[in-house]
Design an enzyme around this catalytic site. Sequence first.
Site, PDB file in Angstrom:
ATOM      1  N   CYS A 114      85.474 111.694 -35.079  1.00 17.85           N
ATOM      2  CA  CYS A 114      86.092 110.568 -35.788  1.00 17.85           C
ATOM      3  C   CYS A 114      87.432 110.180 -35.154  1.00 17.85           C
ATOM      4  O   CYS A 114      88.353 110.995 -35.085  1.00 17.85           O
ATOM      5  CB  CYS A 114      86.289 110.962 -37.258  1.00 17.85           C
ATOM      6  SG  CYS A 114      87.353 109.861 -38.190  1.00 17.85           S
ATOM      7  N   CYS A 136      90.355 110.412 -37.558  1.00 20.91           N
ATOM      8  CA  CYS A 136      90.696 111.827 -37.773  1.00 20.91           C
ATOM      9  C   CYS A 136      91.550 112.356 -36.629  1.00 20.91           C
ATOM     10  O   CYS A 136      92.508 113.108 -36.850  1.00 20.91           O
ATOM     11  CB  CYS A 136      89.433 112.675 -37.885  1.00 20.91           C
ATOM     12  SG  CYS A 136      88.343 112.207 -39.246  1.00 20.91           S
TER      13      CYS A 136
END
Length: 123
Positions: free
Chosen positions: A53, A56
């Site tokens: 991600c 992230c």
Amino acid sequence: MRELKWLVVFLFVALAFGKAEEACLKNITENTFGMLFENPEKAWLIKVYTNWCGHCKRLAPVWEEVALLLCNNASIGVGQIDGEADSAASSQFEVDGYPTILLLKNNRTYIYDCLLYTSDAAD
């Protein structure tokens, strides 16, 4: 130039505290999940993330800084759950996407719900 200043500060803190960030930021797994509820008076900030991600990845250094800032605070802990590698732990919460930020306090879970803005979302 501003980023360089913060990098120097971060490096100084990292050198001063050695591996303190590892002790401050708890990696929550299925085996350690129970520690979140051992002390109902202690709040936990939890990030649920995945390695693929992009959001992230951008949040990771900020999350480590939050963990360092709150490290000596006995009333709050900072942790993270790899939502893909440890789905047993992440499945305990309503994770719709990554990253997901949770606040656990008094056996209640609060999910931080934010709208991600892109350049075309401002229209």
